[in-house]
Design a protein around this motif. Structure first.
Motif, PDB file in Angstrom:
ATOM      1  N   LEU A  54      46.752  52.603  39.896  1.00  0.00           N
ATOM      2  CA  LEU A  54      46.054  52.043  40.670  1.00  0.00           C
ATOM      3  C   LEU A  54      46.347  52.452  42.149  1.00  0.00           C
ATOM      4  O   LEU A  54      44.866  52.616  43.019  1.00  0.00           O
ATOM      5  N   GLY A  55      46.868  53.374  42.693  1.00  0.00           N
ATOM      6  CA  GLY A  55      46.988  53.959  44.149  1.00  0.00           C
ATOM      7  C   GLY A  55      46.681  52.537  45.148  1.00  0.00           C
ATOM      8  O   GLY A  55      46.761  52.894  46.167  1.00  0.00           O
ATOM      9  N   VAL A  56      47.422  51.884  44.590  1.00  0.00           N
ATOM     10  CA  VAL A  56      47.638  50.369  45.784  1.00  0.00           C
ATOM     11  C   VAL A  56      49.482  50.243  45.745  1.00  0.00           C
ATOM     12  O   VAL A  56      49.821  50.197  44.463  1.00  0.00           O
ATOM     13  N   PRO A  57      49.516  50.230  46.663  1.00  0.00           N
ATOM     14  CA  PRO A  57      51.556  49.501  47.368  1.00  0.00           C
ATOM     15  C   PRO A  57      51.182  48.289  46.107  1.00  0.00           C
ATOM     16  O   PRO A  57      51.215  47.428  45.746  1.00  0.00           O
ATOM     17  N   TYR A 102      48.804  40.130  45.420  1.00  0.00           N
ATOM     18  CA  TYR A 102      47.331  39.472  44.589  1.00  0.00           C
ATOM     19  C   TYR A 102      47.079  39.068  43.664  1.00  0.00           C
ATOM     20  O   TYR A 102      46.291  38.167  43.515  1.00  0.00           O
ATOM     21  N   LEU A 103      48.529  39.331  42.260  1.00  0.00           N
ATOM     22  CA  LEU A 103      48.710  38.639  41.152  1.00  0.00           C
ATOM     23  C   LEU A 103      49.009  37.504  41.553  1.00  0.00           C
ATOM     24  O   LEU A 103      48.644  36.073  40.773  1.00  0.00           O
ATOM     25  N   ALA A 104      49.901  36.646  42.952  1.00  0.00           N
ATOM     26  CA  ALA A 104      50.219  35.725  42.867  1.00  0.00           C
ATOM     27  C   ALA A 104      49.717  35.021  43.271  1.00  0.00           C
ATOM     28  O   ALA A 104      49.462  33.840  42.931  1.00  0.00           O
ATOM     29  N   LEU A 105      48.578  35.588  44.111  1.00  0.00           N
ATOM     30  CA  LEU A 105      47.640  34.834  44.611  1.00  0.00           C
ATOM     31  C   LEU A 105      46.635  34.260  43.078  1.00  0.00           C
ATOM     32  O   LEU A 105      46.126  32.769  43.815  1.00  0.00           O
ATOM     33  N   ARG A 106      46.290  35.118  42.746  1.00  0.00           N
ATOM     34  CA  ARG A 106      45.853  34.543  41.371  1.00  0.00           C
ATOM     35  C   ARG A 106      46.454  33.338  40.014  1.00  0.00           C
ATOM     36  O   ARG A 106      45.917  31.908  40.268  1.00  0.00           O
ATOM     37  N   GLU A 107      47.957  33.651  40.310  1.00  0.00           N
ATOM     38  CA  GLU A 107      48.318  32.663  39.566  1.00  0.00           C
ATOM     39  C   GLU A 107      48.824  31.502  40.105  1.00  0.00           C
ATOM     40  O   GLU A 107      48.680  30.055  39.836  1.00  0.00           O
ATOM     41  N   ASP A 142      39.175  44.380  47.420  1.00  0.00           N
ATOM     42  CA  ASP A 142      38.225  44.240  46.534  1.00  0.00           C
ATOM     43  C   ASP A 142      38.824  45.135  45.902  1.00  0.00           C
ATOM     44  O   ASP A 142      37.662  44.460  43.949  1.00  0.00           O
ATOM     45  N   ALA A 143      39.241  46.656  45.027  1.00  0.00           N
ATOM     46  CA  ALA A 143      39.766  47.241  44.123  1.00  0.00           C
ATOM     47  C   ALA A 143      40.241  46.481  43.010  1.00  0.00           C
ATOM     48  O   ALA A 143      40.237  46.578  42.103  1.00  0.00           O
ATOM     49  N   LEU A 144      41.792  45.315  43.518  1.00  0.00           N
ATOM     50  CA  LEU A 144      42.466  44.819  42.764  1.00  0.00           C
ATOM     51  C   LEU A 144      40.966  43.751  42.350  1.00  0.00           C
ATOM     52  O   LEU A 144      41.470  43.686  40.867  1.00  0.00           O
ATOM     53  N   ARG A 199      38.629  42.224  37.473  1.00  0.00           N
ATOM     54  CA  ARG A 199      37.467  41.286  36.034  1.00  0.00           C
ATOM     55  C   ARG A 199      37.294  42.265  35.127  1.00  0.00           C
ATOM     56  O   ARG A 199      36.803  41.938  34.603  1.00  0.00           O
ATOM     57  N   ARG A 200      37.184  43.878  35.360  1.00  0.00           N
ATOM     58  CA  ARG A 200      36.777  44.169  34.031  1.00  0.00           C
ATOM     59  C   ARG A 200      38.006  44.625  33.045  1.00  0.00           C
ATOM     60  O   ARG A 200      37.379  44.075  31.062  1.00  0.00           O
ATOM     61  N   ARG A 201      39.785  44.288  33.565  1.00  0.00           N
ATOM     62  CA  ARG A 201      40.041  44.234  32.434  1.00  0.00           C
ATOM     63  C   ARG A 201      39.925  42.883  31.634  1.00  0.00           C
ATOM     64  O   ARG A 201      40.245  42.356  30.499  1.00  0.00           O
ATOM     65  N   ARG A 202      39.229  41.964  32.746  1.00  0.00           N
ATOM     66  CA  ARG A 202      39.770  40.302  31.599  1.00  0.00           C
ATOM     67  C   ARG A 202      37.707  40.568  31.174  1.00  0.00           C
ATOM     68  O   ARG A 202      38.093  39.751  29.920  1.00  0.00           O
TER      69      ARG A 202
END
Length: 479
Positions: free
Chosen positions: A244-247, A254-259, A360-362, A367-370
Protein backbone atom coordinates in the motif's frame (compact mmCIF):
# COMPACT_ATOMS: atom_id res chain seq x y z
CA UNK A 1 -6.51 -38.70 9.88
CA UNK A 2 -5.71 -36.95 6.63
CA UNK A 3 -6.08 -33.23 6.09
CA UNK A 4 -9.29 -33.77 4.18
CA UNK A 5 -10.77 -36.92 5.66
CA UNK A 6 -13.38 -37.57 3.01
CA UNK A 7 -14.63 -36.24 -0.28
CA UNK A 8 -16.92 -36.69 -3.23
CA UNK A 9 -16.04 -37.80 -6.68
CA UNK A 10 -17.54 -39.75 -9.56
CA UNK A 11 -16.53 -43.43 -9.16
CA UNK A 12 -15.18 -45.29 -12.21
CA UNK A 13 -17.52 -47.50 -14.19
CA UNK A 14 -15.40 -50.57 -13.34
CA UNK A 15 -12.87 -51.31 -10.59
CA UNK A 16 -9.34 -50.44 -11.60
CA UNK A 17 -8.28 -54.09 -11.39
CA UNK A 18 -11.02 -55.31 -13.72
CA UNK A 19 -12.38 -58.80 -13.06
CA UNK A 20 -10.53 -59.02 -9.75
CA UNK A 21 -12.75 -56.28 -8.42
CA UNK A 22 -15.89 -58.23 -9.32
CA UNK A 23 -14.68 -61.32 -7.49
CA UNK A 24 -14.54 -59.48 -4.19
CA UNK A 25 -18.31 -59.56 -3.67
CA UNK A 26 -19.04 -62.93 -2.07
CA UNK A 27 -22.60 -61.84 -1.25
CA UNK A 28 -23.41 -61.45 -4.90
CA UNK A 29 -24.31 -57.76 -4.62
CA UNK A 30 -21.93 -55.88 -6.87
CA UNK A 31 -22.61 -55.50 -10.54
CA UNK A 32 -24.64 -58.62 -10.89
CA UNK A 33 -27.22 -57.80 -8.26
CA UNK A 34 -27.39 -54.11 -9.01
CA UNK A 35 -26.09 -53.37 -5.50
CA UNK A 36 -29.56 -53.18 -3.90
CA UNK A 37 -29.52 -52.49 -0.17
CA UNK A 38 -31.53 -55.54 1.08
CA UNK A 39 -29.15 -57.98 -0.65
CA UNK A 40 -25.87 -56.23 0.07
CA UNK A 41 -26.30 -53.23 2.36
CA UNK A 42 -22.87 -51.72 1.71
CA UNK A 43 -22.36 -52.96 -1.83
CA UNK A 44 -18.68 -53.59 -1.22
CA UNK A 45 -16.89 -54.56 -4.37
CA UNK A 46 -19.55 -53.48 -6.84
CA UNK A 47 -19.70 -50.46 -9.11
CA UNK A 48 -23.18 -49.84 -7.72
CA UNK A 49 -24.28 -46.81 -9.70
CA UNK A 50 -27.67 -46.89 -7.94
CA UNK A 51 -26.17 -47.61 -4.56
CA UNK A 52 -24.30 -44.73 -2.88
CA UNK A 53 -22.42 -47.05 -0.53
CA UNK A 54 -21.35 -49.27 -3.43
CA UNK A 55 -20.09 -46.14 -5.12
CA UNK A 56 -18.08 -45.32 -2.01
CA UNK A 57 -16.03 -48.50 -2.04
CA UNK A 58 -16.29 -49.91 -5.56
CA UNK A 59 -12.94 -48.49 -6.66
CA UNK A 60 -10.94 -49.42 -3.56
CA UNK A 61 -8.29 -52.10 -3.49
CA UNK A 62 -7.85 -54.26 -0.35
CA UNK A 63 -4.97 -52.15 0.95
CA UNK A 64 -7.08 -48.99 0.92
CA UNK A 65 -10.28 -50.53 2.22
CA UNK A 66 -9.23 -50.59 5.88
CA UNK A 67 -8.21 -46.94 5.83
CA UNK A 68 -11.46 -45.99 4.09
CA UNK A 69 -13.53 -47.80 6.73
CA UNK A 70 -11.55 -46.09 9.48
CA UNK A 71 -12.23 -42.66 7.98
CA UNK A 72 -15.89 -43.51 7.41
CA UNK A 73 -16.18 -44.77 10.98
CA UNK A 74 -14.82 -41.51 12.35
CA UNK A 75 -17.28 -39.62 10.21
CA UNK A 76 -20.33 -41.71 11.10
CA UNK A 77 -19.53 -41.97 14.82
CA UNK A 78 -20.42 -38.30 15.30
CA UNK A 79 -23.63 -37.94 17.33
CA UNK A 80 -23.75 -34.19 18.05
CA UNK A 81 -25.61 -31.34 16.37
CA UNK A 82 -26.01 -30.63 12.67
CA UNK A 83 -22.30 -29.77 12.22
CA UNK A 84 -19.32 -31.78 13.41
CA UNK A 85 -17.56 -28.82 15.02
CA UNK A 86 -14.69 -30.93 16.30
CA UNK A 87 -13.91 -31.81 12.72
CA UNK A 88 -14.40 -28.19 11.67
CA UNK A 89 -11.88 -27.03 14.25
CA UNK A 90 -9.36 -29.68 13.23
CA UNK A 91 -9.66 -28.88 9.51
CA UNK A 92 -9.48 -25.12 10.17
CA UNK A 93 -6.26 -25.49 12.16
CA UNK A 94 -4.78 -27.75 9.49
CA UNK A 95 -5.69 -25.21 6.81
CA UNK A 96 -4.05 -22.45 8.84
CA UNK A 97 -0.89 -24.50 9.34
CA UNK A 98 -0.53 -24.96 5.58
CA UNK A 99 -0.19 -21.19 5.11
CA UNK A 100 -1.76 -18.82 2.59
CA UNK A 101 -1.22 -18.96 -1.20
CA UNK A 102 1.39 -16.21 -0.96
CA UNK A 103 3.52 -18.50 1.19
CA UNK A 104 2.89 -16.77 4.50
CA UNK A 105 2.88 -19.20 7.43
CA UNK A 106 1.12 -18.58 10.73
CA UNK A 107 3.32 -17.63 13.63
CA UNK A 108 3.02 -16.89 17.32
CA UNK A 109 2.55 -13.26 18.34
CA UNK A 110 5.54 -11.80 20.15
CA UNK A 111 5.56 -9.37 23.09
CA UNK A 112 6.46 -6.39 20.90
CA UNK A 113 3.51 -7.01 18.59
CA UNK A 114 1.13 -7.42 21.52
CA UNK A 115 2.30 -4.12 22.97
CA UNK A 116 1.92 -2.39 19.60
CA UNK A 117 -1.67 -3.63 19.27
CA UNK A 118 -2.58 -2.58 22.81
CA UNK A 119 -1.20 0.91 22.24
CA UNK A 120 -2.95 1.23 18.87
CA UNK A 121 -6.32 0.28 20.37
CA UNK A 122 -5.78 2.63 23.30
CA UNK A 123 -5.02 5.55 20.96
CA UNK A 124 -7.91 4.60 18.67
CA UNK A 125 -10.34 4.73 21.59
CA UNK A 126 -9.04 8.16 22.52
CA UNK A 127 -9.64 9.46 19.00
CA UNK A 128 -13.10 7.88 18.83
CA UNK A 129 -14.20 9.73 21.97
CA UNK A 130 -14.60 12.86 19.86
CA UNK A 131 -16.32 11.10 16.96
CA UNK A 132 -19.12 9.20 18.72
CA UNK A 133 -21.21 9.50 21.85
CA UNK A 134 -20.89 5.76 22.48
CA UNK A 135 -18.21 5.07 25.11
CA UNK A 136 -15.42 2.55 24.73
CA UNK A 137 -16.58 -1.03 24.32
CA UNK A 138 -13.23 -2.78 24.59
CA UNK A 139 -12.21 -3.95 28.03
CA UNK A 140 -9.04 -5.51 26.66
CA UNK A 141 -6.99 -5.41 23.47
CA UNK A 142 -5.39 -8.62 22.20
CA UNK A 143 -3.12 -9.65 19.34
CA UNK A 144 -4.06 -13.00 17.82
CA UNK A 145 -2.31 -15.45 15.57
CA UNK A 146 -4.44 -17.02 12.84
CA UNK A 147 -4.88 -20.18 14.90
CA UNK A 148 -6.03 -18.13 17.89
CA UNK A 149 -8.57 -16.36 15.68
CA UNK A 150 -9.97 -19.76 14.68
CA UNK A 151 -10.33 -20.85 18.29
CA UNK A 152 -11.96 -17.60 19.39
CA UNK A 153 -14.50 -17.26 16.55
CA UNK A 154 -15.80 -20.82 16.12
CA UNK A 155 -18.66 -20.31 18.64
CA UNK A 156 -20.01 -17.44 16.54
CA UNK A 157 -19.72 -19.47 13.33
CA UNK A 158 -21.66 -22.23 15.05
CA UNK A 159 -24.51 -19.83 15.76
CA UNK A 160 -24.48 -18.67 12.13
CA UNK A 161 -24.23 -22.02 10.39
CA UNK A 162 -26.23 -24.43 12.55
CA UNK A 163 -29.68 -23.20 11.35
CA UNK A 164 -28.85 -24.01 7.73
CA UNK A 165 -27.02 -27.22 8.59
CA UNK A 166 -30.07 -28.43 10.52
CA UNK A 167 -32.14 -28.19 7.37
CA UNK A 168 -29.57 -30.18 5.42
CA UNK A 169 -29.39 -32.83 8.13
CA UNK A 170 -33.13 -33.37 7.82
CA UNK A 171 -32.84 -33.49 4.04
CA UNK A 172 -30.17 -36.19 4.19
CA UNK A 173 -32.85 -38.74 5.09
CA UNK A 174 -35.09 -37.59 2.25
CA UNK A 175 -32.64 -38.66 -0.47
CA UNK A 176 -33.46 -42.33 0.20
CA UNK A 177 -36.17 -43.93 -1.96
CA UNK A 178 -39.61 -43.68 -0.41
CA UNK A 179 -40.02 -47.44 -0.14
CA UNK A 180 -36.89 -47.59 2.03
CA UNK A 181 -37.84 -44.87 4.48
CA UNK A 182 -39.66 -47.19 6.92
CA UNK A 183 -36.78 -49.70 7.21
CA UNK A 184 -33.88 -47.29 7.07
CA UNK A 185 -33.97 -45.61 10.48
CA UNK A 186 -30.32 -46.36 11.36
CA UNK A 187 -29.24 -45.53 7.82
CA UNK A 188 -30.92 -42.13 8.02
CA UNK A 189 -28.96 -41.48 11.21
CA UNK A 190 -25.79 -42.37 9.34
CA UNK A 191 -26.73 -40.04 6.51
CA UNK A 192 -27.24 -37.20 8.96
CA UNK A 193 -23.87 -37.93 10.52
CA UNK A 194 -22.43 -37.69 7.03
CA UNK A 195 -24.15 -34.33 6.66
CA UNK A 196 -22.58 -33.11 9.91
CA UNK A 197 -19.19 -34.25 8.70
CA UNK A 198 -19.70 -32.65 5.29
CA UNK A 199 -20.47 -29.32 6.91
CA UNK A 200 -17.68 -29.71 9.43
CA UNK A 201 -15.13 -30.23 6.69
CA UNK A 202 -16.41 -27.33 4.58
CA UNK A 203 -16.78 -24.91 7.48
CA UNK A 204 -13.36 -25.84 8.79
CA UNK A 205 -11.74 -25.20 5.45
CA UNK A 206 -13.56 -21.90 4.97
CA UNK A 207 -12.75 -20.65 8.48
CA UNK A 208 -9.13 -21.68 7.99
CA UNK A 209 -8.88 -19.75 4.72
CA UNK A 210 -10.65 -16.74 6.23
CA UNK A 211 -8.16 -16.77 9.11
CA UNK A 212 -5.49 -15.96 6.56
CA UNK A 213 -7.39 -12.89 5.33
CA UNK A 214 -8.99 -11.15 8.33
CA UNK A 215 -7.25 -8.38 10.28
CA UNK A 216 -9.52 -8.35 13.35
CA UNK A 217 -12.55 -9.93 15.00
CA UNK A 218 -15.21 -7.82 13.23
CA UNK A 219 -14.12 -7.89 9.59
CA UNK A 220 -17.42 -9.27 8.30
CA UNK A 221 -19.54 -6.83 10.30
CA UNK A 222 -20.55 -9.38 12.92
CA UNK A 223 -19.10 -9.75 16.42
CA UNK A 224 -17.21 -13.01 15.98
CA UNK A 225 -14.99 -12.77 19.06
CA UNK A 226 -15.71 -12.57 22.79
CA UNK A 227 -17.58 -9.48 23.95
CA UNK A 228 -15.43 -6.55 25.03
CA UNK A 229 -12.24 -7.89 23.45
CA UNK A 230 -10.74 -5.84 20.61
CA UNK A 231 -8.54 -8.15 18.57
CA UNK A 232 -6.09 -7.58 15.73
CA UNK A 233 -3.94 -10.06 13.78
CA UNK A 234 -0.44 -8.55 13.37
CA UNK A 235 0.65 -11.03 10.68
CA UNK A 236 -2.37 -10.34 8.48
CA UNK A 237 -2.06 -6.59 9.03
CA UNK A 238 1.50 -6.77 7.77
CA UNK A 239 0.40 -8.71 4.67
CA UNK A 240 -2.52 -6.32 4.10
CA UNK A 241 -0.33 -3.21 4.18
CA UNK A 242 2.63 -4.69 2.31
CA UNK A 243 2.01 -3.04 -1.08
CA UNK A 244 0.00 0.00 0.00
CA UNK A 245 2.93 2.35 0.44
CA UNK A 246 1.61 3.35 3.86
CA UNK A 247 3.66 3.18 7.08
CA UNK A 248 2.84 0.04 9.05
CA UNK A 249 2.01 2.10 12.14
CA UNK A 250 -0.69 4.02 10.26
CA UNK A 251 -2.18 0.84 8.83
CA UNK A 252 -2.31 -0.73 12.28
CA UNK A 253 -3.85 2.38 13.84
CA UNK A 254 -6.52 2.73 11.14
CA UNK A 255 -7.51 -0.92 11.53
CA UNK A 256 -7.52 -0.46 15.31
CA UNK A 257 -9.98 2.41 14.84
CA UNK A 258 -12.33 0.15 12.90
CA UNK A 259 -12.07 -2.66 15.46
CA UNK A 260 -12.62 -0.29 18.38
CA UNK A 261 -15.59 1.38 16.64
CA UNK A 262 -17.25 -2.01 16.10
CA UNK A 263 -16.66 -2.87 19.75
CA UNK A 264 -18.38 0.34 20.89
CA UNK A 265 -21.40 -0.34 18.75
CA UNK A 266 -21.88 -3.95 19.81
CA UNK A 267 -21.19 -3.22 23.49
CA UNK A 268 -23.61 -0.31 23.86
CA UNK A 269 -26.42 -1.36 21.51
CA UNK A 270 -27.57 -4.42 23.46
CA UNK A 271 -30.12 -5.61 20.92
CA UNK A 272 -27.79 -5.39 17.90
CA UNK A 273 -26.04 -8.75 18.14
CA UNK A 274 -29.27 -10.74 18.45
CA UNK A 275 -30.79 -8.59 15.69
CA UNK A 276 -28.02 -9.47 13.23
CA UNK A 277 -27.78 -13.14 14.11
CA UNK A 278 -31.58 -13.33 14.11
CA UNK A 279 -31.63 -11.86 10.61
CA UNK A 280 -29.24 -14.57 9.44
CA UNK A 281 -31.38 -17.26 11.06
CA UNK A 282 -34.55 -15.77 9.58
CA UNK A 283 -33.01 -15.91 6.14
CA UNK A 284 -31.82 -19.49 6.72
CA UNK A 285 -35.37 -20.61 7.53
CA UNK A 286 -36.38 -19.73 3.98
CA UNK A 287 -33.64 -21.74 2.31
CA UNK A 288 -34.60 -24.95 0.58
CA UNK A 289 -32.18 -27.78 -0.09
CA UNK A 290 -31.70 -28.99 -3.65
CA UNK A 291 -32.22 -32.68 -2.94
CA UNK A 292 -31.25 -33.70 -6.47
CA UNK A 293 -27.77 -32.27 -5.93
CA UNK A 294 -27.67 -33.86 -2.50
CA UNK A 295 -28.44 -37.21 -4.10
CA UNK A 296 -25.56 -36.69 -6.53
CA UNK A 297 -23.20 -35.87 -3.64
CA UNK A 298 -24.18 -39.02 -1.73
CA UNK A 299 -24.07 -41.20 -4.82
CA UNK A 300 -20.62 -39.98 -5.82
CA UNK A 301 -18.98 -40.37 -2.43
CA UNK A 302 -15.45 -41.71 -2.97
CA UNK A 303 -12.88 -41.71 -0.13
CA UNK A 304 -10.05 -42.08 -2.66
CA UNK A 305 -10.72 -38.59 -4.06
CA UNK A 306 -11.02 -36.30 -1.01
CA UNK A 307 -9.93 -33.23 -2.96
CA UNK A 308 -13.20 -33.26 -4.90
CA UNK A 309 -15.38 -32.45 -1.88
CA UNK A 310 -15.11 -28.68 -2.24
CA UNK A 311 -15.88 -28.77 -5.98
CA UNK A 312 -19.00 -30.86 -5.36
CA UNK A 313 -20.46 -28.66 -2.65
CA UNK A 314 -19.52 -25.35 -4.27
CA UNK A 315 -21.86 -26.09 -7.14
CA UNK A 316 -24.51 -24.71 -4.80
CA UNK A 317 -26.88 -26.93 -2.87
CA UNK A 318 -29.01 -24.24 -1.25
CA UNK A 319 -31.52 -22.00 -2.94
CA UNK A 320 -33.55 -19.23 -1.25
CA UNK A 321 -37.27 -19.57 -1.70
CA UNK A 322 -38.62 -16.92 -4.03
CA UNK A 323 -41.22 -15.60 -1.63
CA UNK A 324 -42.05 -12.16 -0.32
CA UNK A 325 -41.01 -13.25 3.18
CA UNK A 326 -37.62 -14.47 2.03
CA UNK A 327 -36.95 -11.35 -0.01
CA UNK A 328 -37.86 -9.25 3.03
CA UNK A 329 -35.53 -11.33 5.24
CA UNK A 330 -32.66 -10.83 2.78
CA UNK A 331 -33.30 -7.09 2.54
CA UNK A 332 -33.44 -6.82 6.35
CA UNK A 333 -30.11 -8.63 6.71
CA UNK A 334 -28.34 -6.67 3.98
CA UNK A 335 -29.62 -3.38 5.36
CA UNK A 336 -28.52 -4.26 8.90
CA UNK A 337 -25.01 -5.18 7.72
CA UNK A 338 -24.81 -2.00 5.64
CA UNK A 339 -25.90 0.19 8.57
CA UNK A 340 -23.29 -1.32 10.89
CA UNK A 341 -20.48 -1.03 8.36
CA UNK A 342 -21.64 2.39 7.17
CA UNK A 343 -21.67 3.77 10.72
CA UNK A 344 -18.18 2.39 11.42
CA UNK A 345 -16.92 3.79 8.12
CA UNK A 346 -18.33 7.27 8.83
CA UNK A 347 -17.16 7.40 12.47
CA UNK A 348 -13.65 6.15 11.69
CA UNK A 349 -13.31 8.62 8.83
CA UNK A 350 -14.31 11.48 11.12
CA UNK A 351 -11.76 10.37 13.72
CA UNK A 352 -8.89 9.70 11.29
CA UNK A 353 -9.26 12.15 8.41
CA UNK A 354 -7.49 15.03 10.17
CA UNK A 355 -4.91 12.85 11.95
CA UNK A 356 -3.72 10.28 9.42
CA UNK A 357 -2.41 11.39 6.03
CA UNK A 358 -3.31 8.01 4.55
CA UNK A 359 -6.86 7.90 5.95
CA UNK A 360 -8.61 8.42 2.60
CA UNK A 361 -6.50 5.82 0.80
CA UNK A 362 -6.99 3.24 3.56
CA UNK A 363 -10.71 3.94 3.64
CA UNK A 364 -11.08 3.30 -0.08
CA UNK A 365 -8.92 0.17 0.05
CA UNK A 366 -11.04 -1.31 2.81
CA UNK A 367 -14.28 -0.38 1.06
CA UNK A 368 -13.20 -2.21 -2.07
CA UNK A 369 -11.92 -5.16 -0.08
CA UNK A 370 -15.18 -5.40 1.83
CA UNK A 371 -17.28 -5.11 -1.32
CA UNK A 372 -15.40 -7.70 -3.37
CA UNK A 373 -14.91 -10.30 -0.66
CA UNK A 374 -12.60 -13.25 -1.18
CA UNK A 375 -12.49 -17.00 -1.70
CA UNK A 376 -13.58 -17.76 1.85
CA UNK A 377 -16.59 -15.43 1.62
CA UNK A 378 -17.60 -17.19 -1.60
CA UNK A 379 -17.39 -20.50 0.25
CA UNK A 380 -19.80 -19.22 2.88
CA UNK A 381 -22.07 -17.88 0.15
CA UNK A 382 -22.50 -21.38 -1.28
CA UNK A 383 -22.55 -23.00 2.15
CA UNK A 384 -25.21 -20.93 3.93
CA UNK A 385 -26.85 -19.43 0.87
CA UNK A 386 -25.90 -15.76 1.23
CA UNK A 387 -22.95 -13.42 1.14
CA UNK A 388 -22.11 -11.76 4.45
CA UNK A 389 -21.33 -8.49 2.78
CA UNK A 390 -22.92 -5.02 2.99
CA UNK A 391 -24.04 -4.35 -0.58
CA UNK A 392 -24.97 -0.73 0.23
CA UNK A 393 -22.01 0.29 2.35
CA UNK A 394 -21.40 3.58 0.54
CA UNK A 395 -25.08 4.58 0.70
CA UNK A 396 -25.19 3.86 4.42
CA UNK A 397 -21.96 5.73 5.07
CA UNK A 398 -23.27 8.82 3.28
CA UNK A 399 -26.50 8.67 5.26
CA UNK A 400 -24.68 8.50 8.61
CA UNK A 401 -22.41 11.39 7.57
CA UNK A 402 -25.44 13.48 6.59
CA UNK A 403 -27.08 12.68 9.93
CA UNK A 404 -23.95 13.92 11.70
CA UNK A 405 -24.12 17.22 9.83
CA UNK A 406 -27.86 17.65 10.43
CA UNK A 407 -28.30 16.36 13.99
CA UNK A 408 -24.83 16.19 15.48
CA UNK A 409 -23.07 13.18 16.96
CA UNK A 410 -25.63 12.64 19.73
CA UNK A 411 -28.58 12.81 17.35
CA UNK A 412 -26.95 10.39 14.95
CA UNK A 413 -25.95 7.83 17.57
CA UNK A 414 -29.29 8.15 19.34
CA UNK A 415 -30.89 6.22 16.48
CA UNK A 416 -29.30 3.04 17.81
CA UNK A 417 -31.53 3.20 20.91
CA UNK A 418 -34.27 1.22 19.20
CA UNK A 419 -34.27 -0.94 16.03
CA UNK A 420 -37.41 0.79 14.75
CA UNK A 421 -35.56 4.10 14.70
CA UNK A 422 -32.92 2.91 12.23
CA UNK A 423 -33.02 3.74 8.52
CA UNK A 424 -34.59 1.16 6.22
CA UNK A 425 -33.59 0.04 2.74
CA UNK A 426 -36.02 2.66 1.37
CA UNK A 427 -34.31 5.33 3.46
CA UNK A 428 -30.99 4.43 1.84
CA UNK A 429 -32.61 5.33 -1.46
CA UNK A 430 -33.69 8.72 -0.09
CA UNK A 431 -31.14 9.70 2.59
CA UNK A 432 -32.08 13.39 2.56
CA UNK A 433 -35.70 12.55 3.25
CA UNK A 434 -34.72 10.43 6.23
CA UNK A 435 -32.22 12.94 7.62
CA UNK A 436 -34.75 15.75 7.74
CA UNK A 437 -37.72 13.66 8.84
CA UNK A 438 -38.84 14.16 12.43
CA UNK A 439 -38.01 11.04 14.41
CA UNK A 440 -40.08 9.51 17.18
CA UNK A 441 -38.40 9.49 20.58
CA UNK A 442 -38.71 5.83 21.52
CA UNK A 443 -36.81 6.31 24.77
CA UNK A 444 -39.57 8.56 26.09
CA UNK A 445 -42.24 6.14 24.89
CA UNK A 446 -40.52 3.24 26.64
CA UNK A 447 -40.31 5.33 29.82
CA UNK A 448 -44.01 6.14 29.72
CA UNK A 449 -44.96 2.50 29.16
CA UNK A 450 -42.68 1.39 31.97
CA UNK A 451 -44.20 3.89 34.37
CA UNK A 452 -47.69 2.82 33.37
CA UNK A 453 -46.89 -0.84 33.96
CA UNK A 454 -45.38 -0.05 37.36
CA UNK A 455 -48.42 1.87 38.60
CA UNK A 456 -46.40 4.98 39.41
CA UNK A 457 -49.42 7.27 39.37
CA UNK A 458 -48.35 8.91 36.14
CA UNK A 459 -50.83 9.23 33.27
CA UNK A 460 -51.49 5.80 31.77
CA UNK A 461 -52.09 4.99 28.14
CA UNK A 462 -54.83 2.56 27.22
CA UNK A 463 -56.89 1.89 24.13
CA UNK A 464 -59.01 5.01 24.87
CA UNK A 465 -56.01 7.26 25.39
CA UNK A 466 -55.01 8.96 28.69
CA UNK A 467 -57.11 8.21 31.73
CA UNK A 468 -59.93 10.62 32.30
CA UNK A 469 -59.11 13.22 34.87
CA UNK A 470 -55.37 12.62 34.74
CA UNK A 471 -53.28 15.74 34.83
CA UNK A 472 -49.92 16.29 33.24
CA UNK A 473 -48.31 17.96 36.24
CA UNK A 474 -44.96 18.38 34.58
CA UNK A 475 -46.60 19.81 31.51
CA UNK A 476 -48.45 22.35 33.68
CA UNK A 477 -45.22 23.44 35.25
CA UNK A 478 -43.68 24.02 31.86
CA UNK A 479 -46.57 26.13 30.79
Amino acid sequence: MSDTPFGFGLPPEEPENGDEGKKKDPAGGGQGSGGQFPTNPFGIGGGGGDNPFAAMFGSLNPNDLGAAFQQLGQMLSYEGGPVNWDMAKQIARQTVSQGTPDGTKDQSVGPAERTAVEEAVRLADLWLDGATSLPSGANTAVAWSRAEWVEATLPAWQQLVDPVAERVGLAMGDVLPEEMQAMAGPLIGMMRSMGGAMFGQQIGQAVGVLAGEVVGSTDIGLPLGPAGKAALLPLNIEVFGKDLGVPKEEVRLYLALREAAHQRLFAHVPWLRSHLFGAVEGYARGIKVDTSKLEDVVGQFDPTHPEQLQDALQQGMFQPEDTAEQKAALARLETALALVEGWVDAVVHEAASTRLTSADALRETLRRRRASGGPAEQTFATLIGLQLRPRRLRDASRLWASLTDARGVDGRDGLWEHPDMLPTATDLDDPDGFVHREQLDFSELDKMLGEAAGGSGKPKLDKDGPQKGAKDDEGDKDR
